[in-house]
Design a protein around this motif. Structure first.
Motif, PDB file in Angstrom:
ATOM      1  N   ALA A 188       0.810  -1.026   0.141  1.00  0.00           N
ATOM      2  CA  ALA A 188       0.073  -0.140  -0.219  1.00  0.00           C
ATOM      3  C   ALA A 188       0.842   1.144   0.070  1.00  0.00           C
ATOM      4  CB  ALA A 188      -1.154  -0.162   1.345  1.00  0.00           C
ATOM      5  N   HIS A 189       2.151   1.335   0.307  1.00  0.00           N
ATOM      6  CA  HIS A 189       2.860   2.232   0.347  1.00  0.00           C
ATOM      7  C   HIS A 189       3.953   2.400  -0.632  1.00  0.00           C
ATOM      8  CE1 HIS A 189       1.777   2.162   4.962  1.00  0.00           C
ATOM      9  NE2 HIS A 189       1.962   3.536   4.758  1.00  0.00           N
ATOM     10  N   HIS A 190       4.191   1.100  -1.550  1.00  0.00           N
ATOM     11  CA  HIS A 190       5.188   1.241  -2.046  1.00  0.00           C
ATOM     12  C   HIS A 190       4.327   0.685  -3.608  1.00  0.00           C
ATOM     13  CE1 HIS A 190       7.634   0.446   1.312  1.00  0.00           C
ATOM     14  NE2 HIS A 190       8.581   0.861   0.491  1.00  0.00           N
ATOM     15  N   ALA A 191       3.421   0.460  -3.670  1.00  0.00           N
ATOM     16  CA  ALA A 191       2.645   0.156  -5.042  1.00  0.00           C
ATOM     17  C   ALA A 191       1.054   0.042  -4.877  1.00  0.00           C
ATOM     18  CB  ALA A 191       2.835  -1.244  -5.483  1.00  0.00           C
ATOM     19  N   PRO A 192       0.792   1.725  -4.539  1.00  0.00           N
ATOM     20  CA  PRO A 192      -0.615   1.548  -3.800  1.00  0.00           C
ATOM     21  C   PRO A 192      -1.546   1.248  -5.088  1.00  0.00           C
ATOM     22  CG  PRO A 192       0.423   3.914  -4.355  1.00  0.00           C
ATOM     23  CD  PRO A 192       1.374   2.734  -4.610  1.00  0.00           C
ATOM     24  N   ARG A 193      -1.411   1.137  -6.340  1.00  0.00           N
ATOM     25  CA  ARG A 193      -2.446   1.121  -7.247  1.00  0.00           C
ATOM     26  C   ARG A 193      -2.446  -0.663  -7.606  1.00  0.00           C
ATOM     27  NH1 ARG A 193       0.095   5.307  -9.503  1.00  0.00           N
ATOM     28  NH2 ARG A 193       1.383   4.081 -10.737  1.00  0.00           N
ATOM     29  N   LEU A 194      -1.555  -1.275  -7.117  1.00  0.00           N
ATOM     30  CA  LEU A 194      -1.375  -2.696  -7.047  1.00  0.00           C
ATOM     31  C   LEU A 194      -2.706  -3.578  -6.101  1.00  0.00           C
ATOM     32  CD1 LEU A 194      -0.197  -5.221  -8.358  1.00  0.00           C
ATOM     33  CD2 LEU A 194       1.448  -5.296  -6.319  1.00  0.00           C
ATOM     34  N   PRO A 195      -3.558  -4.164  -6.810  1.00  0.00           N
ATOM     35  CA  PRO A 195      -4.561  -4.845  -5.925  1.00  0.00           C
ATOM     36  C   PRO A 195      -3.806  -6.123  -5.245  1.00  0.00           C
ATOM     37  CG  PRO A 195      -5.449  -4.659  -8.091  1.00  0.00           C
ATOM     38  CD  PRO A 195      -3.896  -4.269  -7.963  1.00  0.00           C
ATOM     39  N   VAL A 196      -3.970  -6.079  -3.860  1.00  0.00           N
ATOM     40  CA  VAL A 196      -3.297  -7.157  -3.057  1.00  0.00           C
ATOM     41  C   VAL A 196      -4.287  -7.726  -2.092  1.00  0.00           C
ATOM     42  CG1 VAL A 196      -1.493  -7.454  -1.619  1.00  0.00           C
ATOM     43  CG2 VAL A 196      -0.975  -5.682  -3.091  1.00  0.00           C
ATOM     44  N   ARG A 197      -4.250  -8.870  -2.130  1.00  0.00           N
ATOM     45  CA  ARG A 197      -5.145  -9.770  -1.257  1.00  0.00           C
ATOM     46  C   ARG A 197      -4.543 -10.487  -0.525  1.00  0.00           C
ATOM     47  NH1 ARG A 197     -10.504 -11.186  -2.316  1.00  0.00           N
ATOM     48  NH2 ARG A 197     -10.798  -9.718  -3.845  1.00  0.00           N
ATOM     49  N   PHE A 198      -4.533 -10.523   0.879  1.00  0.00           N
ATOM     50  CA  PHE A 198      -4.084 -11.503   1.751  1.00  0.00           C
ATOM     51  C   PHE A 198      -4.909 -12.625   1.960  1.00  0.00           C
ATOM     52  CE2 PHE A 198      -1.798 -13.637   5.032  1.00  0.00           C
ATOM     53  CZ  PHE A 198      -2.449 -13.673   6.053  1.00  0.00           C
ATOM     54  N   VAL A 199      -4.503 -13.774   1.585  1.00  0.00           N
ATOM     55  CA  VAL A 199      -5.421 -14.905   1.563  1.00  0.00           C
ATOM     56  C   VAL A 199      -4.866 -15.986   2.581  1.00  0.00           C
ATOM     57  CG1 VAL A 199      -6.069 -14.804  -0.723  1.00  0.00           C
ATOM     58  CG2 VAL A 199      -3.997 -15.997  -0.233  1.00  0.00           C
TER      59      VAL A 199
END
Length: 435
Positions: A188-199
């Motif tokens: 969220a701090h280094h690539a805020p436009r990348l959708p990341v999902r913790f599974v």
């Protein structure tokens, strides 16, 4: 019905790339979760007069190993025998990576999968996703509507080394499926436009609560030791002699010492036995869980296996040796204080680590002896490992990963498939960097 309409109504196609034994197993588990969800998605009604999908079983193809093949995927190539870490271990295998990269790239362009899914193996998979993204940007128009979802399952450890790769991931990927709890905040701090999902972590499913070691002390007065040298041929060549020498020193201390060694694949067993392996230590091929549950202590190389030790509640000593030049380069690139993941997840380090020149038979044997003679310390380690387990999330990681991928497919713009085109062969320099 015309040929074009029949071509239109095809099942979902998923291209997977898993290049290591652990990734191969993870990819197979994900396929089992994806298959029924994709069939259900294909069967859902749409407003179109002629549906673009049917409820046919999805097609899985790509790179993997024995587990992915058994899960029903079509293997175009097997990268698992060439798994390695570090530039100087990779160089002798460049031709294999080059050939696999080209084969997978051409298959992707010709067969136009709906999802291109990298499973771990970040160095290869990020380059592959970037090559596909470049192709799409050149060819995307009304007449070339192929729009696959680009997904990476298990993030490369960019938070530990070369964080600039996060920007490339942001430009390339549609979804990053994270298995470590601190990664979404970091991205969220280094690539805020990348959708990341913790599974959550897939290992939690393999270690249900109550399946860990009983930890009954050995009646022989010596520990029951499990030796875990690694899953790559290079690791066995370096770690096999180290563990063999450590074992001999420990046998001088405890003549009745019990031990066993575990490697993930049968092909690694003869390789390990060529390293002057002690005849009294059996070598098993397969999952490490049974041996971990029978052990009191572990000598383990760093990597995912340290989390298995943690989930087993097993005190361990962690080590790692690599090529000298690789280590010198890595010292300037790696920005975390610990290699073992339990040490990064726990409030304080729980597993001693010996890396490179520190990893000697004398020091490993001394640490094992100290740990075995200190009952209170082993108890504190087991308590800390319970906190590590809690941070890895609940069971169901692959199910949540499959649901996230299906959600991406529901949202993506769709277009009619187009006839296969000849894949442009990438420049040799680009392909060589796939390692």
């Amino acid at each position: 019905m015309s040929e074009s309409l029949r071509f239109d109504m095809r099942p979902f196609r998923i291209l997977l790339i898993a290049g290591e034994p652990s990734g191969d197993r993870l990819a197979a588990e994900l396929v089992e979760q994806l298959r029924p969800r994709l069939i259900e998605l294909g069967a859902q009604p749409t407003p179109e007069t002629l549906p673009r999908r049917t409820a046919l079983p999805p097609e899985f193809f790509g790179a993997g190993g024995r587990a992915l093949r058994q899960a029903g995927a079509e293997l175009l190539c097997d990268l698992t025998p060439w798994a390695s870490i570090g530039l100087f271990d990779v160089l002798p295998r460049l031709k294999h990576y080059y050939r696999a990269f080209r084969q997978l790239y051409q298959a992707a362009v010709e067969r136009q999968p709906d999802v291109i899914l990298g499973v771990d193996y970040g160095a290869f998979n990020l380059r592959f996703a970037a090559a596909i993204r470049r192709y799409l940007r050149r060819r995307q128009d009304w007449f070339h509507p192929w729009q696959p979802v680009l997904v990476q399952f298990v993030s490369p450890q960019v938070w530990a080394s070369r964080p600039g790769r996060a920007a490339q991931m942001e430009r390339t990927l549609d979804l990053l499926l994270s298995i470590l709890p601190f990664e979404p905040e970091w991205f969220a701090h280094h690539a805020p436009r990348l959708p990341v999902r913790f599974v959550g972590h897939p290992l939690v499913d393999r270690w249900p609560v109550g399946a860990s070691s009983v930890h009954r002390p050995s009646t022989a007065g010596a520990p029951r030791l499990v030796l875990l040298p690694g899953s790559r041929p290079d690791e066995l060549r370096r770690h096999g002699p180290l563990l063999a020498a450590t074992w001999r020193r420990l046998r001088q201390r405890w003549p009745n010492l019990e031990g066993r060694c575990v490697v993930p694949d049968p092909s690694l067993v003869p390789m390990l036995r060529q390293t002057e392996w002690p005849a009294e230590v059996p070598v098993e091929a397969g999952p490490a869980a049974p041996a971990l549950c029978r052990a009191d202590l572990a000598l383990t190389k760093s990597g995912t296996i340290t989390l298995e030790c943690a989930l087993a509640g097993l005190p361990a000593i962690v080590f790692y040796k690599t090529a000298a030049l690789t280590y010198r380069v890595g010292r300037h690139l790696v920005h975390v204080r610990h290699l073992a993941m339990p040490n990064l997840l726990a409030p304080e380090p729980v597993y001693p680590e010996l890396v490179q020149d520190q990893a000697t038979p004398e020091r490993l044997a001394a640490l094992i002896e100290e740990l075995w003679l200190d009952d209170a310390r082993r108890l504190r380690i087991r308590e800390a490992l319970q906190q590590v387990r809690a941070r890895l999330g609940p069971p169901g990681a692959c199910a949540r990963a499959a649901e996230a991928i299906v959600e991406c497919l529901r949202r993506k713009p769709t277009g009619l498939p187009v006839p296969a085109t000849n894949a442009r062969v990438l420049p040799a320099a680009t392909l060589a960097r796939a390692a």
